[in-house]
Design an enzyme around this catalytic site. Structure first.
Site, PDB file in Angstrom:
ATOM      1  N   HIS A   1       7.828  -4.997   0.380  1.00 14.12           N
ATOM      2  CA  HIS A   1       8.215  -6.390   0.601  1.00 14.12           C
ATOM      3  C   HIS A   1       9.449  -6.530   1.475  1.00 14.12           C
ATOM      4  O   HIS A   1       9.566  -7.494   2.227  1.00 14.12           O
ATOM      5  CB  HIS A   1       8.465  -7.074  -0.748  1.00 14.12           C
ATOM      6  CG  HIS A   1       8.620  -8.562  -0.646  1.00 14.12           C
ATOM      7  ND1 HIS A   1       7.573  -9.391  -0.274  1.00 14.12           N
ATOM      8  CD2 HIS A   1       9.689  -9.381  -0.847  1.00 14.12           C
ATOM      9  CE1 HIS A   1       7.989 -10.646  -0.265  1.00 14.12           C
ATOM     10  NE2 HIS A   1       9.277 -10.665  -0.603  1.00 14.12           N
TER      11      HIS A   1
ATOM     12  N   SER B   1       8.620 -14.492   3.238  1.00 11.65           N
ATOM     13  CA  SER B   1       8.531 -14.547   1.786  1.00 11.65           C
ATOM     14  C   SER B   1       8.573 -16.002   1.312  1.00 11.65           C
ATOM     15  O   SER B   1       7.739 -16.802   1.727  1.00 11.65           O
ATOM     16  CB  SER B   1       9.652 -13.699   1.173  1.00 11.65           C
ATOM     17  OG  SER B   1       9.515 -13.584  -0.210  1.00 11.65           O
TER      18      SER B   1
ATOM     19  N   ASP C   1       3.079  -4.066  -0.522  1.00 15.48           N
ATOM     20  CA  ASP C   1       4.046  -5.065  -0.996  1.00 15.48           C
ATOM     21  C   ASP C   1       3.997  -5.139  -2.517  1.00 15.48           C
ATOM     22  O   ASP C   1       2.958  -5.453  -3.102  1.00 15.48           O
ATOM     23  CB  ASP C   1       3.723  -6.432  -0.376  1.00 15.48           C
ATOM     24  CG  ASP C   1       4.854  -7.440  -0.535  1.00 15.48           C
ATOM     25  OD1 ASP C   1       5.477  -7.463  -1.604  1.00 15.48           O
ATOM     26  OD2 ASP C   1       5.088  -8.214   0.413  1.00 15.48           O
TER      27      ASP C   1
END
Length: 287
Positions: free
Chosen positions: A264, A169, A234
């Site tokens: 995610h 991320s 996501d």
């Protein structure tokens, strides 16, 4: 990363946008620290974890985790962890974690992952996270990973050919930046983002001068092999970001890992995640 409220949306256009402002709105949510460093010995520390860290292994296993501080070029003191998962590990992963966690919360994951794929793991907390000093910012992200890299290279003597850079991320941002400046054995980009503006405003087609985290423009300069991992559902960083990053890599690892149905924060819960990393580390990087 969170979605923008209407007032934040207006602020981006009513006030002069700048990378630090976009970064602050999109990225940084440091939790309350879930660990501390205790009993220093030759500048190295044992780690003490709070209940919120949710350590899943034994006290004996915890002794395989060593804490140390690194000083950044911007004057911050960064907390680092060396997680010794395997006595015969060839590779060490330099792991840049996601947004709303710190090293304490990641410690069980690091230990479990390293044991399963036979790698040691070295990680660090960004400025303003955990017991690291300073405040989170884009510039600090780059300085933070630089200091972690230097610590791994000098204090622990790990050579670049045995280092795998892993970013998750927001952690893909410093990972890509470092990978443009150092050749390593491989790079793993887990749920990467193209840039801050492209997350906030999905119809953005170019990189503006005030954009933050412009990984899409940096990744073509990465000369190491890059494995991209992304969940197809996501809800924070759209799957299109992973596809675009993959397509811009000079040396993409095939196949990438597109986890069907994953969001995610749950990619690691799918069986193919561990299987892909195991094969990547023990077969593809060896042959």
């Amino acid at each position: 990363m969170n979605g923008l409220t209407f007032s934040e949306f207006c602020c981006l256009f009513c006030c002069p946008p700048c990378p630090s402002r976009i970064a602050a709105k999109l990225a940084f949510l440091p939790p309350e620290p879930t660990y501390s460093f205790i009993e220093p010995c030759d500048s190295k520390f044992q780690i003490s974890l709070t209940e919120k860290a949710e350590w899943q292994y034994t006290e004996r296993d915890k002794k395989n985790i060593e804490g140390i501080f690194a000083r950044t070029s911007r004057g911050n003191k960064i907390a680092c962890l060396f997680v010794r998962c395997s006595a015969n590990a060839r590779f060490t992963i330099l792991f840049s974690h996601g947004n709303a966690v710190d090293l304490g919360q990641m410690s069980s994951f690091y230990f479990g992952l390293g044991k399963r794929i036979n790698c040691n793991i070295f990680s660090y907390d960004y400025s303003g996270y955990g017991v690291s000093t300073g405040k989170p910012s884009e510039k600090n992200l780059y300085a933070d990973i630089d200091s972690a890299w230097q610590m791994l290279r000098t204090t622990y003597g790990i050579s670049p050919e045995n280092i795998i850079l892993y970013g998750q991320s927001i952690g893909t941002v410093p990972t890509v930046d470092l990978a443009t400046r150092h050749d390593v054995r491989a790079v793993v980009l887990h749920s990467p983002l193209m840039s801050g503006m492209r997350v906030a405003f999905p119809n953005t087609k170019r990189t503006w001068f005030f954009d933050a985290f412009p990984s899409i423009d940096k990744v073509p300069k990465v000369t190491s092999p890059v494995l991209v991992i992304h969940g197809t559902e996501d809800e924070v960083i759209d799957f299109s970001h992973g596809l675009a990053i993959y397509e811009r890599c000079p040396r993409p690892v095939d196949p990438p890992l597109w986890v069907q149905g994953a969001g995610h924060n749950d990619v690691e819960l799918y069986g193919q995640y561990l299987e892909r990393l195991k094969n990547f580390v023990s077969v593809e990087l060896i042959n």
